[in-house]
Design an enzyme around this catalytic site. Structure first.
Site, PDB file in Angstrom:
ATOM      1  N   SER A 208      46.413  60.936  44.050  1.00 59.27           N
ATOM      2  CA  SER A 208      47.785  60.138  43.011  1.00 59.27           C
ATOM      3  C   SER A 208      48.818  61.234  42.631  1.00 59.27           C
ATOM      4  CB  SER A 208      47.405  59.314  42.249  1.00 59.27           C
ATOM      5  OG  SER A 208      46.067  59.567  41.118  1.00 59.27           O
ATOM      6  N   THR A 212      43.438  60.199  34.320  1.00 54.43           N
ATOM      7  CA  THR A 212      43.608  60.010  33.403  1.00 54.43           C
ATOM      8  C   THR A 212      43.259  61.393  32.593  1.00 54.43           C
ATOM      9  OG1 THR A 212      42.813  57.901  33.199  1.00 54.43           O
ATOM     10  CG2 THR A 212      42.524  58.779  30.968  1.00 54.43           C
ATOM     11  N   ASP A 265      39.983  52.994  52.041  1.00 53.29           N
ATOM     12  CA  ASP A 265      39.618  52.199  50.654  1.00 53.29           C
ATOM     13  C   ASP A 265      39.596  50.250  50.993  1.00 53.29           C
ATOM     14  OD1 ASP A 265      40.144  52.223  47.932  1.00 53.29           O
ATOM     15  OD2 ASP A 265      42.312  52.265  48.218  1.00 53.29           O
ATOM     16  N   SER A 273      31.820  51.114  44.301  1.00 56.29           N
ATOM     17  CA  SER A 273      32.852  52.576  43.418  1.00 56.29           C
ATOM     18  C   SER A 273      33.105  52.178  41.781  1.00 56.29           C
ATOM     19  CB  SER A 273      33.489  52.900  43.988  1.00 56.29           C
ATOM     20  OG  SER A 273      33.744  54.041  43.008  1.00 56.29           O
ATOM     21  N   LYS A 297      48.266  48.153  45.260  1.00 61.34           N
ATOM     22  CA  LYS A 297      47.108  48.544  46.098  1.00 61.34           C
ATOM     23  C   LYS A 297      46.910  46.725  47.142  1.00 61.34           C
ATOM     24  CE  LYS A 297      43.776  52.391  45.396  1.00 61.34           C
ATOM     25  NZ  LYS A 297      42.689  52.761  44.452  1.00 61.34           N
TER      26      LYS A 297
END
Length: 512
Positions: A208, A212, A265, A273, A297
């Protein structure tokens, strides 16, 4: 040097979470032992050992016949001086690969199987090819909910765990896929200002335009040692730091290093995760944000509801108080995509600037309000008003300043990259669709997150009126090559659809 030892040579290659060794094809040991390229070898020195994938070299300027080259990761893990003597031998295949093969054949695995697999991965007994086999075998819908619980528990136990010695330790996580969705940097100061403990350890972006940690790094240091992080959290009730130094669920980082390049994914892996990392970070109460939209997603409500059930099932059995919010994922949140542009939006919200992105403010307040309602002294439905008062009063801004100073303030420059291209509307109408994936891709091609000032600045959002030739967003970059590629990508597909108001996709959830 004896005939069965080799001198270590440090090869300056970053092999990203994989130990790699290099032997010259003319090496006597290589020829005598019958080593083959991509086989696993064990390197031993003074009681220390590492397992590494072997690469064979024909160029003596890289490694001499009497030397063993090690990649950066392998060299650091072995932790010996260059030119020290080592021995090499064939490494035994990991026994847990039998369980992986059984899973490939459709069998159900036990807790012991997952424990064995994760231990072997952390001990670097798996090559990336073997990890890929495990990921494919357990991907998509190949794990039932009990196996998912076993995998989460095994990943949790693979590393260290933080203990904050408090009954309520809050955290939040968004499953991703929405550019600019930097709500954590608002939620943390709001919740911490309320007095709740919220130690937020976050990831950096992998595919991406910003994570953060990347955005917070515009304002402050994020690479904090565990002891320093503990001190900050104790004093200020929160933090916004990179989680890579804490060794939390390390098997997850190793699996991610294979998942991302392959584009794997699966929902099961994602649940394991997220929850293993949050539990390892000492969280007792967790809020999960699942955005739903045509280019998010999760694209359909039924997927979001199924995913919520998985999170709740695993969280309940691991004694984690977990709530899920399904949110509007039709478009990017905020106006900026990329570290500096997102940090600009964050500061505008904290400063109560009238130009602050309304959707970013409202979503952050909704999330912070729900977390505040974890507080047993707060009645249900009161959280949003409390969060809004903390933000409006300036207490959230003061808390963010505390965190910035404590983590190590940086000179703040929120001006975007000087290379700028405006993408123009090709017709009159209203914005009916914004492609999250395409906007993220344009920002990343422009240089984000490595180039902090690169990214996309949105000028129009869903429902906004536009005229032909009017700018709909700006691309910012710092380097001409990136700038050129991003422009070319936007020309091929701007990511925006302009049409009539009745064509705007209605939100699947009534949120802000």
């Amino acid at each position: 040097m004896s005939n069965d030892t080799l001198q270590i040579r440090r090869i300056g290659i970053d092999t990203y979470h994989e130990n790699v060794a290099y032997l010259n094809r003319e090496c006597a040991i290589y020829r005598a032992e019958g080593f083959q390229a991509l086989s696993k070898i064990k390197v031993c020195a003074n009681g220390a050992k590492v397992l590494a994938v072997l690469n064979v070299v024909d160029d003596s300027s890289i490694v001499l016949p009497g030397e063993l080259g090690l990649s950066e990761q392998a060299f650091n893990q072995l932790n010996i001086a260059e030119k020290a003597l080592v021995t090499v031998e064939h490494a035994e295949a990991p026994e847990s690969m039998d369980a992986v093969r059984r899973k490939i054949n459709g069998e159900r695995l036990s807790q012991e199987d997952f424990d064995s697999i994760t231990k072997d991965i952390v001990d670097t007994r798996y090559s990336k090819m073997e990890m890929a086999a495990f990921l494919v075998a357990t991907g998509q819908n190949n794990l039932d909910r009990d196996e998912l619980l076993y995998l989460t528990r095994a990943m949790l136990e693979s590393g260290e765990r933080m203990n904050w010695h408090e009954a309520l330790v809050a955290d939040k996580h968004c499953i991703g896929g929405i550019p600019g969705n930097r709500t954590s940097m608002l939620v943390v100061p709001i919740v911490a200002a309320h007095g709740m403990l919220i130690p937020k350890t976050s990831s950096r972006a992998i595919t991406s335009p910003a994570g953060t940690a990347d955005t917070m790094e515009v304002l402050a240091e994020v690479n904090l040692q565990p002891e320093h992080l503990h001190d900050i959290v104790r004093q200020y009730r929160g933090c916004l730091a990179w989680g890579g130094t804490a060794k939390l669920a390390p098997v997850d980082d190793l699996l991610i290093s294979v998942e991302r390049p392959l584009g794997i994914d699966s929902q099961g892996q994602m649940v394991a995760s997220i929850l293993s990392k949050k539990l390892a970070a000492g969280s007792s109460h967790l809020l999960i944000d699942i955005p739903v939209g045509p280019t998010a997603k999760v694209r359909y409500m039924r997927q979001a509801l199924a995913l919520r059930k998985l999170f709740e099932f695993v969280g309940d059995r691991l004694n984690l108080h977990l709530e899920v919010m399904i949110t509007d994922g039709r478009q990017p949140i905020g106006l900026g995509i990329g570290p500096v542009l997102e940090a600009r939006d964050i500061m505008k919200v904290l400063e109560n600037n009238p130009d602050a992105p309304f959707d970013l403010r409202q979503k952050s307040l909704q999330l912070a309000g729900r977390i505040i309602e974890f507080d047993p002294d707060v009645r249900g439905g009161q959280g949003y008003a409390i969060a809004r008062d903390i933000l409006d009063s300036g207490r959230a801004m003061a808390k963010m300043n505390d965190l910035i100073q404590a983590q190590g303030a940086k000179p703040i420059d929120l001006t975007p990259g000087t290379l700028c291209h405006e993408v123009l509307s090709e017709q009159d109408g209203v914005v009916t669709h914004i492609d999250n994936f395409q906007m993220a891709k344009i920002a990343r091609i422009a240089g984000a997150p490595m180039d902090k000032k690169a990214g996309v600045d949105l000028l129009k959002k869903l429902g906004d009126k536009v005229h032909e030739g009017e700018p709909i967003y700006r691309i910012h970059a710092e380097f001409p090559a990136d700038f050129k590629f991003a422009q070319k990508l936007a020309v091929g597909d701007s990511g925006y659809t302009i049409g009539n108001e009745e064509h705007i996709l209605k939100p699947l959830v009534p949120f802000y």
